[in-house]
Scaffold this motif. Structure first.
Motif, PDB file in Angstrom:
ATOM      1  N   VAL A 147       0.836  -1.204   0.000  1.00 26.67           N
ATOM      2  CA  VAL A 147       0.000   0.000   0.000  1.00 26.67           C
ATOM      3  C   VAL A 147       0.869   1.251   0.000  1.00 26.67           C
ATOM      4  O   VAL A 147       0.554   2.244  -0.667  1.00 26.67           O
ATOM      5  CB  VAL A 147      -0.955  -0.003   1.214  1.00 26.67           C
ATOM      6  N   ALA A 148       1.981   1.222   0.733  1.00 24.32           N
ATOM      7  CA  ALA A 148       2.895   2.373   0.755  1.00 24.32           C
ATOM      8  C   ALA A 148       3.449   2.641  -0.637  1.00 24.32           C
ATOM      9  O   ALA A 148       3.539   3.793  -1.079  1.00 24.32           O
ATOM     10  CB  ALA A 148       4.032   2.124   1.743  1.00 24.32           C
ATOM     11  N   GLY A 149       3.824   1.582  -1.350  1.00 28.08           N
ATOM     12  CA  GLY A 149       4.330   1.755  -2.710  1.00 28.08           C
ATOM     13  C   GLY A 149       3.260   2.267  -3.645  1.00 28.08           C
ATOM     14  O   GLY A 149       3.504   3.160  -4.467  1.00 28.08           O
ATOM     15  N   ALA A 150       2.029   1.735  -3.519  1.00 32.91           N
ATOM     16  CA  ALA A 150       0.928   2.186  -4.359  1.00 32.91           C
ATOM     17  C   ALA A 150       0.583   3.646  -4.072  1.00 32.91           C
ATOM     18  O   ALA A 150       0.311   4.429  -4.991  1.00 32.91           O
ATOM     19  CB  ALA A 150      -0.296   1.294  -4.130  1.00 32.91           C
ATOM     20  N   SER A 151       0.608   4.024  -2.796  1.00 33.08           N
ATOM     21  CA  SER A 151       0.317   5.405  -2.414  1.00 33.08           C
ATOM     22  C   SER A 151       1.378   6.352  -2.954  1.00 33.08           C
ATOM     23  O   SER A 151       1.077   7.471  -3.391  1.00 33.08           O
ATOM     24  CB  SER A 151       0.236   5.526  -0.884  1.00 33.08           C
ATOM     25  N   THR A 152       2.629   5.920  -2.934  1.00 31.39           N
ATOM     26  CA  THR A 152       3.714   6.734  -3.482  1.00 31.39           C
ATOM     27  C   THR A 152       3.500   6.998  -4.966  1.00 31.39           C
ATOM     28  O   THR A 152       3.732   8.112  -5.454  1.00 31.39           O
ATOM     29  CB  THR A 152       5.071   6.038  -3.278  1.00 31.39           C
ATOM     30  N   ALA A 153       3.036   5.978  -5.689  1.00 34.42           N
ATOM     31  CA  ALA A 153       2.774   6.145  -7.121  1.00 34.42           C
ATOM     32  C   ALA A 153       1.708   7.209  -7.360  1.00 34.42           C
ATOM     33  O   ALA A 153       1.838   8.043  -8.262  1.00 34.42           O
ATOM     34  CB  ALA A 153       2.323   4.812  -7.726  1.00 34.42           C
ATOM     35  N   SER A 154       0.661   7.199  -6.543  1.00 28.45           N
ATOM     36  CA  SER A 154      -0.401   8.196  -6.683  1.00 28.45           C
ATOM     37  C   SER A 154       0.121   9.598  -6.412  1.00 28.45           C
ATOM     38  O   SER A 154      -0.170  10.546  -7.160  1.00 28.45           O
ATOM     39  CB  SER A 154      -1.551   7.875  -5.723  1.00 28.45           C
ATOM     40  N   ILE A 155       0.905   9.740  -5.344  1.00 28.74           N
ATOM     41  CA  ILE A 155       1.456  11.058  -4.986  1.00 28.74           C
ATOM     42  C   ILE A 155       2.366  11.587  -6.089  1.00 28.74           C
ATOM     43  O   ILE A 155       2.279  12.750  -6.496  1.00 28.74           O
ATOM     44  CB  ILE A 155       2.224  10.963  -3.654  1.00 28.74           C
ATOM     45  N   LEU A 156       3.227  10.726  -6.620  1.00 28.32           N
ATOM     46  CA  LEU A 156       4.153  11.143  -7.675  1.00 28.32           C
ATOM     47  C   LEU A 156       3.404  11.522  -8.952  1.00 28.32           C
ATOM     48  O   LEU A 156       3.715  12.536  -9.592  1.00 28.32           O
ATOM     49  CB  LEU A 156       5.148  10.021  -7.967  1.00 28.32           C
TER      50      LEU A 156
END
Length: 204
Positions: A147-156
């Motif tokens: 989830v942290a990796g997926a959230s990072t993708a959204s933020i970027l």
């Protein structure tokens, strides 16, 4: 651990880029510099909340409510069709290009509600964040890291849309540029709406 993070980053990044309604709306605001960071921030927050909820149980609950998903689908079709009609009308009629004295066309309240509508009324968002991505995440070593990796993708991604659109705005001073942008946004919104209609027909 890093494998789970990178998988979430890559998978979510690719899927988010394909959710055209949000992308088109945020980019349109960014090139006009109309509260684009507010819109991008809302999209990021919605993604993080939905991804987290999907990974920790909401996806299983939604599978028991197909009627609710179908209702959301048709609300999304109506809203996306309305946005497409507005954009295409602007493309045909034309409007002023960007300039320093241009009057902002949207208030912050309108931007917030429209961003929420593009997100909440888009069933593809739910299918991706509550079903598809969690299904992949469930196979990872760590759901939290995924989830942290997926959230990072959204933020970027949404940060790139907001920053990139604003950076391009000085080159968009000609009315013809906005006709092209509005035309592309309108066609994108219309295509998504048609896709949702066909998908609904296929499952009926």
């Amino acid at each position: 651990m890093w494998e789970s993070y990178l998988t979430g980053l890559v998978v979510c990044g690719g899927i988010i880029m394909a959710i055209g309604a949000q992308n088109a709306y945020v980019l349109g605001l960014a090139v006009r510099r109309e509260y684009h960071w507010w819109s991008a921030g809302l999209c990021m927050s919605a993604d993080i909340i939905l991804l987290t909820a999907g990974m920790f149980g909401v996806s299983a609950f939604l599978l028991t409510m197909p009627n609710a998903m179908e209702a959301m689908r048709w609300l999304g079709i109506v809203f996306l069709s309305w946005l497409a009609a507005q954009a295409l009308l602007r493309a045909f009629s034309g409007r002023q290009g960007l300039n320093a004295e241009a009057v902002q066309g949207h208030s912050l309240t309108k931007v917030i509600f429209a961003t929420l509508a593009v997100t909440v009324l888009n069933p593809q968002v739910y299918l991706d964040t509550l079903l598809l991505i969690p299904a992949i995440g469930a196979q990872q070593e760590s759901a939290g890291i995924f989830v942290a990796g997926a959230s990072t993708a959204s933020i970027l991604w949404f940060s790139l849309l907001a920053w990139g659109g604003a950076a391009l705005s000085p080159w968009l001073s000609k009315p013809i540029a906005w006709r092209m942008i509005d035309g592309l946004i309108g066609l994108m919104m219309a295509t998504i709406a048609v896709h949702l209609v066909l998908a609904s027909a296929a499952f009926s």
